[in-house]
Design a protein around this motif. Sequence first.
Motif, short mmCIF file in Angstrom:
data_model
loop_
_atom_site.label_atom_id
_atom_site.label_comp_id
_atom_site.label_asym_id
_atom_site.label_seq_id
_atom_site.Cartn_x
_atom_site.Cartn_y
_atom_site.Cartn_z
N TRP A 146 12.57 33.11 64.04
CA TRP A 146 11.64 32.95 62.91
C TRP A 146 12.05 33.78 61.72
CZ3 TRP A 146 8.91 28.95 62.20
CH2 TRP A 146 8.49 28.20 63.30
N GLY B 234 15.85 32.36 55.65
CA GLY B 234 16.74 31.33 55.12
C GLY B 234 16.02 30.39 54.18
N LEU C 33 14.80 31.80 60.19
CA LEU C 33 14.31 30.58 59.57
C LEU C 33 13.54 30.85 58.28
CD1 LEU C 33 12.97 28.23 62.37
CD2 LEU C 33 14.67 27.73 60.60
N ILE C 34 12.61 31.81 58.35
CA ILE C 34 11.79 32.08 57.17
C ILE C 34 12.64 32.71 56.07
CG2 ILE C 34 9.84 33.44 56.30
CD1 ILE C 34 8.49 32.98 59.03
#
Lengths: 465, 152
Positions: B125, B131, B128-129
């Motif tokens: 996460w 990025g 992902l966040i």
Amino acid sequence: MRLRRTSEGIELSANPFLRRLLISRWPQWILTVLALAGFLYAILAGLFGTPVGNRNLAITAVWIAWWAVLLLILVPLGGRAWCSICPIPAAGDWLQRGGLMNSDGRQPRGLGRRWPRRLRNLWMQNAGFLLLGITSTVILTTPLVSALMLAGLLAMALIVSAIFERRTFCRYLCPVGGFIGMYSLAAPLALRVKDPAICAEHASKDCYRGSELGHGCPWMVYPGTLQRNAACGLCMECLRTCPLDNVALVLKSPASDLTSSGRKPPISLDESFKAFIMLGAALIYSAVLFGPWAEWKQAAYGIGTLPWFGYALVFSGLALLVIPALYATAAWLGRHAGGIKSIGWRNFLLRSTSGLVPLGLAAWVAFSLSFVFINGAYVISTLSDPLGLDWDLFGTAAVSWQPVLSGLLPGLQMTVLMIGLAWSTSVTIRAISHAVSTRGSRLLASVPTIGANMAIILILGWLYL
Amino acid sequence: MKQRMLAVILVAAAASLAIVPAPSPSDDGAEQVVPISASQYAFDPAEITVQAGQRMILEISSTDVVHGIYVDGYELQAIADVGRIQTLEFKADSPGTFTFRCSVTCGPLHPFMVGKLHVVPDYKWVRLIGGSALAVIAGMIWSQKRETQANI
Ligand code: SF4
Ligand SMILES: [Cu+2]
């Protein structure tokens, strides 16, 4: 190669060699006929071959090879390029043109009826795609069903071409054509006129009416005012008919169709729903087909069973309610936060959702990448054994299933998704910038929609990583 | 032009942040034995979580027809037969999520018979966040560039 730059971009058709290739009917005709042969071959394989999907060419050629070429190359780079050689409407074209190679467009055959005005939009295609979407797990895995569907498309295109004028089927009915057109708005390849003023002056409008040199625009588009890629099938007829050499095939900056100024929003309501449905489908397929939840796969496959109705409900609910509601809420918030009064809520919503064109395209590219990398090997083996009857036509039947670079796949998918997110952010901001004057309120107005886009990418990333 | 460069660099950074594997902890010598049973069209368990650095022993069998297992990224393969257990031994040394899939055609849904191997911690996460935040900033910068160009 010498290429001319114009205000629209680089004029490919200014190159004498390319121009000759495009104007000649032969290259296009040969590609179409080859595609048609492949199409018929796939239908036969589906009808008479093994029922095992990944051993039948009907499945591997269409849903792995064709789909990959379409989604990974043709649509992102060429927009509707596929439509210019698509075999589905070919028979209908030949019927309307009174011959396989007839270039005289002055006397179209067929009943030539006009499509009802109320249906001149994407709603039929939206419904058709949704219908295919909720049944796709069976189509995708069952050669016979795939073959019947392809044959059905061929028959329908021919019948519609006999009754209605031009490419009515392609513009208003083909379930594939609808999303290719919508995503072509983000493609760099485009057909435009060089000088609209020349068209306005030119009374005979050969490009629309047709002449002895070619057919009037099959896509019912008047090139003189063409501003966006969605409805242009890149068939090159107007390049052939225009007596004033005013038509050009150009390479322009991608997605400029979505951000060009003007009072009208860059996409229409039916197109925004096309974008919602496509995004919903990408999410559902990524989760159901490539997620670890087996019950959902069985539900998607069991057409007519109770779990399938549940799946169909979730699919349509996501595409027609949840995603639209998410973006409607984001637009409502953004319009208030940015204090926008100059345009209405609907106009603002359509502007903000135009970012879904690059975002959805990226989602579909990421999804389709897994098909090629993981299942590409099936195409090679079924080429030699198209019917799954232990033939070995080209000596590749024994090629065993082997994923390619499976370790790199998630990384590639994430790269595509990140590019899509950045691109959609930029498109969203630019699409609303015509309605908002200051930089600060522009940012405030776009933040909720960008947040929604980010949420979608996070969900996809969570599924892929 | 500078803004365009900056945006491209940020997108590249976003992608690398999402991709670059988390650091792999050193081998703690631990071993994890996971029995996996394959059936049309699922693995049970469908999701396996393991600490990075551990040795994995997957014991694979089938309850109906012949299946196989292929672990993406680790590129390991084994056959899952009825009434016979095959083992797949490897060290889970790269963190992240890896799909494992059936490698023997077993029916219509065969291409979609998959499971997930989570080698943790992978800071998924965070990556992902982080990025996507970088990607959004890149998009914002890119859109500014267009405006300045349009204003000239
Ligand atoms: S024939 Fe050529 S110049 Fe005439 S209206 Fe059509 S595109 Fe314009
Ligand atoms: Cu299997």
